[in-house]
Motif scaffolding. Structure first.
Motif, short mmCIF file in Angstrom:
data_model
loop_
_atom_site.label_atom_id
_atom_site.label_comp_id
_atom_site.label_asym_id
_atom_site.label_seq_id
_atom_site.Cartn_x
_atom_site.Cartn_y
_atom_site.Cartn_z
N TRP A 1 72.20 39.73 15.12
CA TRP A 1 71.07 39.61 14.20
C TRP A 1 71.20 40.64 13.08
O TRP A 1 71.75 41.72 13.28
CB TRP A 1 69.76 39.84 14.93
N SER A 2 70.65 40.34 11.93
CA SER A 2 70.54 41.33 10.87
C SER A 2 69.35 42.24 11.16
O SER A 2 68.48 41.90 11.98
CB SER A 2 70.34 40.65 9.51
N TYR A 3 69.30 43.39 10.50
CA TYR A 3 68.16 44.27 10.76
C TYR A 3 66.87 43.63 10.26
O TYR A 3 65.79 43.85 10.80
CB TYR A 3 68.39 45.65 10.14
N GLN A 4 66.96 42.78 9.20
CA GLN A 4 65.77 42.09 8.71
C GLN A 4 65.21 41.13 9.77
O GLN A 4 63.98 41.00 9.91
CB GLN A 4 66.09 41.30 7.43
N MET A 5 66.09 40.49 10.52
CA MET A 5 65.65 39.57 11.57
C MET A 5 64.92 40.34 12.68
O MET A 5 63.92 39.85 13.23
CB MET A 5 66.85 38.81 12.14
N HIS A 6 65.41 41.53 12.98
CA HIS A 6 64.74 42.34 14.01
C HIS A 6 63.37 42.82 13.52
O HIS A 6 62.42 42.89 14.31
CB HIS A 6 65.62 43.54 14.39
N VAL A 7 63.26 43.14 12.24
CA VAL A 7 61.97 43.54 11.69
C VAL A 7 60.98 42.38 11.78
O VAL A 7 59.81 42.56 12.16
CB VAL A 7 62.11 43.99 10.22
N THR A 8 61.44 41.17 11.44
CA THR A 8 60.58 39.99 11.53
C THR A 8 60.11 39.75 12.96
O THR A 8 58.93 39.46 13.21
CB THR A 8 61.33 38.75 11.02
N GLU A 9 61.04 39.88 13.91
CA GLU A 9 60.67 39.70 15.31
C GLU A 9 59.71 40.79 15.78
O GLU A 9 58.79 40.52 16.58
CB GLU A 9 61.93 39.71 16.18
N ALA A 10 59.91 42.01 15.30
CA ALA A 10 59.00 43.11 15.65
C ALA A 10 57.58 42.80 15.18
O ALA A 10 56.60 43.06 15.90
CB ALA A 10 59.49 44.41 15.03
N MET A 11 57.46 42.21 13.99
CA MET A 11 56.14 41.85 13.47
C MET A 11 55.49 40.78 14.33
O MET A 11 54.27 40.81 14.57
CB MET A 11 56.28 41.38 12.02
N LYS A 12 56.28 39.82 14.82
CA LYS A 12 55.74 38.78 15.70
C LYS A 12 55.23 39.40 17.01
O LYS A 12 54.15 39.04 17.50
CB LYS A 12 56.81 37.75 16.00
N GLN A 13 56.02 40.30 17.58
CA GLN A 13 55.63 40.95 18.83
C GLN A 13 54.40 41.83 18.63
O GLN A 13 53.55 41.94 19.51
CB GLN A 13 56.80 41.78 19.38
N GLU A 14 54.33 42.45 17.45
CA GLU A 14 53.17 43.28 17.13
C GLU A 14 51.91 42.43 17.08
O GLU A 14 50.85 42.85 17.58
CB GLU A 14 53.40 43.96 15.78
N ASP A 15 51.99 41.25 16.48
CA ASP A 15 50.82 40.35 16.41
C ASP A 15 50.36 39.93 17.80
O ASP A 15 49.17 39.68 18.03
CB ASP A 15 51.16 39.11 15.58
N LEU A 16 51.31 39.85 18.73
CA LEU A 16 50.99 39.49 20.11
C LEU A 16 50.57 40.71 20.93
O LEU A 16 50.29 40.59 22.13
CB LEU A 16 52.20 38.82 20.78
#
Length: 209
Positions: free
Chosen positions: A106-121
Motif C-alpha cells: 500500500w502507499s502511505y496515502q492508502m494507509h492514511v485513508t484506512e486510518a480515517m475509516k478506522q477512526e470513524d468507527l
C-alpha cells in the motif's frame, strides 16, 4: 468414640509440645523481626544524615514504620517502571511493525485513508497502526530509510539517525506508542489517538505542500 477422644488428646499433646510451639512462634514473628531490623537500619541512616535528630526514641513509635512502608512503595513503583521500560525496549528491538506484504504494498496515502475509516468507527488501535505504517512508508519514500517486512523499529531508528536525528527521536517516541497500541498493553483512547495523529500528520502534511 474412645478412639476419637484418644486422637484428640494426642493432637493436643503435639500442639503443646515445645518444638511445635517454637516453630509456630517463629513463623508468626518473622515479619516482626524483619520490621525491627529495618527500623534500626533506617534509624542509623537518619542518625548519619541528621546527627542532631534523636531517632532512638522513634523506634517504638509509628514514624519509622510509616517511613518503611513509603520506602517499599517507592521501590515497588520504581521496579514496575524498570520492568515496563525493559519490556518496551525489547519489543522495540525485536518486533517488526510490518506484518504482511499487503501493508508494504500500500502507499502511505492508502494507509492514511484506512486510518480515517478506522477512526470513524472508533477503532483507535487499528487507526494508530495504519497511521504509523503510513509514516514509515513516507520516510521510505523520502529515502530516509528502507522499509522491509523483517526490519524492526530499532533498525529504522538507526537508519533515521544517519539522516535526521530530530526525526529519529520523534519516530522512537511514536514507535513506543505504536507498540503499546498494537500488542495489547494499552487500550488507545480518543485523546491519546488525537495527539498521536497530530504528531504523525506534521510529517505527512509536508508531502501535500
Amino acid at each position: 468414640m474412645d478412639n476419637v477422644d484418644d486422637a484428640r488428646d494426642e493432637l493436643e499433646k503435639i500442639l503443646n509440645e515445645t518444638e511445635y510451639t517454637n516453630y509456630s512462634d517463629q513463623s508468626s514473628t518473622i515479619f516482626s523481626i524483619w520490621l525491627e531490623k529495618a527500623k534500626i537500619w533506617i534509624a542509623d541512616q537518619l542518625d548519619q544524615l541528621f546527627p542532631a535528630l534523636k531517632t532512638t526514641s522513634m523506634l517504638a513509635g509509628p514514624i519509622l514504620t510509616i517511613i518503611i512502608v513509603i520506602t517499599l512503595l517507592l521501590m515497588v513503583t520504581v521496579l514496575f517502571f524498570v520492568i515496563r521500560n525493559r519490556s518496551r525496549k525489547r519489543k522495540f528491538r525485536e518486533t517488526p511493525p510490518l506484518q504482511s506484504t499487503q501493508e508494504i504494498d500500500w502507499s502511505y496515502q492508502m494507509h492514511v485513508t484506512e486510518a480515517m475509516k478506522q477512526e470513524d468507527l472508533e477503532k483507535f488501535s487499528s487507526a494508530t497502526r495504519h497511521l504509523f505504517i503510513a509514516l514509515l512508508l513516507y520516510f521510505h519514500e523520502k529515502e530516509w530509510l528502507e522499509a522491509r517486512i523483517w526490519k524492526t523499529n530499532w533498525e529504522y531508528y538507526e537508519e533515521l539517525k544517519k539522516v535526521n536525528q530530530q526525526s529519529a527521536d520523534q519516530f522512537q517516541h511514536l514507535a513506543y506508542f505504536f507498540d503499546e497500541a498494537t500488542y495489547g498493553e494499552r487500550e488507545v483512547q480518543k485523546e491519546d489517538y488525537v495527539q498521536f495523529q497530530k504528531e504523525v500528520m506534521k510529517y505527512l502534511s509536508e508531502a501535500d505542500e
